[in-house]
Design an enzyme around this catalytic site. Sequence first.
Site, PDB file in Angstrom:
ATOM      1  CG  ASP A 362      -2.001   0.931   1.264  1.00 16.48           C
ATOM      2  OD1 ASP A 362      -2.811   1.021   0.472  1.00 16.48           O
ATOM      3  OD2 ASP A 362      -1.816   1.886   2.009  1.00 16.48           O
ATOM      4  CD  GLU A 391      -2.257   2.031  -3.465  1.00 14.42           C
ATOM      5  OE1 GLU A 391      -3.319   2.187  -3.952  1.00 14.42           O
ATOM      6  OE2 GLU A 391      -1.811   2.344  -2.502  1.00 14.42           O
TER       7      GLU A 391
END
Length: 660
Positions: A362, A391
Amino acid sequence: MGLTVDVVNAACTGARDADGIGIMASKTPSVKDKVPARLEVPLEVAEQFVSDLPLGAFYTARETLFRVFAPRATLVEVVLYEEARGDVGRLATVMEDVGSGVWEARIKGDLEGKFYVWRFIGNAGRPDVEVIDIYATNAVDSSRRGRITDFKKTNPAGWRESGKVGPVLKAPTDAVLYELHVRDLTMSETSGVKQKGKYLGWTEPGTNMPGEDAVSTALDHIVELGVTHVQILPVQDYEWDEKKGDYFWGYMTSCFNSPEGIYASDIYDESRVKELKALIAALHERGLGVILDVVYNHTADHASFDAHVPGYYYRLHGDGSKSNGSGVGNDFRSEIPMARKFIVDSLKFWVEEYGVDGFRFDLMSLVDLETMQMAESELLKIRRDLLIYGEPWSAGDSALHGRWTDKGSLEETEGIGAFNDDFRNVIKGPPDGDEVGFIQAGYSRDALIEGLKGTPAWAPKPGQTINYMTCHDNMVLWDKLKASSRNISDEGHVQMAKLGYLILMVSQGIPFLHGGDEFGRTKHGDHNSYRSPDSTNQIDWSLKKKNWGLYNFVRDLIALRKAHPVFRLRTKAEVEGRFALRPHPWYDTVCFTIDGEGLEGETWNQVCVMINGSQHMTGTFQLPVGKWKRASDGMRVASQGRSWEGAVQVPKRTGMIFWR
Ligand code: CA
């Protein structure tokens, strides 16, 4: 030994500082710590206090070894309890300072089933406090205590060292990723699963929609769909009331080495460990890999890092306020030595103890590049085919000392991948709102081609781009299609979705699907359902029946991709050598070929893909000279006996696949 900014005075001291700022512990010569607890410990100071020792609680039937890093504490105790809650059997043992800021205690006897916390005394002037170990592997009761658990006893039947891993990948591009929340998969009445919302619900084979034998659900559905890996939304213990058990995505980790309790049958014992392992074993037994969604960029507000070492684990601004690159308030300071060690230790633990097959990071940008490089190198030593991606962005600026792990830094890794948000936006428009993309209106042909080739400038290898249309964030595909093209029938939306999935499955890179989107899952327009009720989040399996054609198409496209290495090229050079654009009718159409000759495992000499993004017009495409077979007409995947050559009419919003 402690932290110091002023190394002039090497006097040994074990006392408390009168002004409450805090003093070093006594093992090693040290000096007064001049860093107030509310301010950041400088990196150059932190680098003087580093330990390679394993940290946490290490159980054997004869004794348990406890070890914690707390360089600013005057004294540390390990406190045992008989029960998960209450004071029964409370027993505090003073730990020994063994240098480099590490404290240790060995307690004789079989402590299996007891609970423990640390008690930090005189910690940089903070009030004394009992908190859970950041390394706790079996947190209980909403992260209040750690349970001492014999992990050997938590293995499910059939769990062998050699058998606990998922499919072995020859190359990352062989993966097809499928994202799911533990609860969403089984919560609906339509799932036919008994243990709804729980880890164990995933282990139930042979489930189907009640009254609909042909509509398989949950685990059987995933197997039938044919994806290779399931990426599970966070299952590391997160901050949420486990007794209430309300819905939460889980991006607020409190104990990174312990499973979350909400999905377990009991929140006070070792159930969470056993049952998450059972879930993983069930997927592995069916040939599926498991990817953990990990959130090392920030922590839960009540995580105990700052109580362990004040001013150490979070990035702070000069005034002591917390850096907020994550958008939720406290960036984890990955670049400081013992935080970096924590991340690497934690990742290795999940691979070695749980046999997970990869990680999705994340807001990976917020984890500094050096830490990601170290993590990757350590993980690949355990297993070469682990998938590591994330990400490549943050939600804001961060006080990061070091380099971000963004798209521009991927070439300095062995193969860390990143979500290709450009491609995502090209295919179906930006994640929310009514803006359209290629599948609705044929927009952005050139950008679409970059995605199809899997070689955006930032991705050194096709296996480093994660290609997707949707994920848990923002609108699901069906809702986005409805929001962006309102005056169109359901059939029209299905056709757009089919074109989107065809593009995804013929693109170089790693395809990623958000669970349930393959049959028109809806959250009724909710674009951020992180704590919305089950009625919004749960997968309604009746939609699988309703959108049977779409589901079958996606399933068959996945099978086609897995059968044909032309769609799974491994290097940029291979793509450049085999992928060729062809003449095409007009600006919102694409035609290309990929050569399969000499490609290991490929039975096709060549594939030709025609994509018509027009909202209105049937396009006349030209096959390269010679006879071809058609693998898909854009509505279904089906080989037909007849041959094709010359001109081919491709209806609006349709893709076709030919081969020879
Ligand atoms: Ca929890």
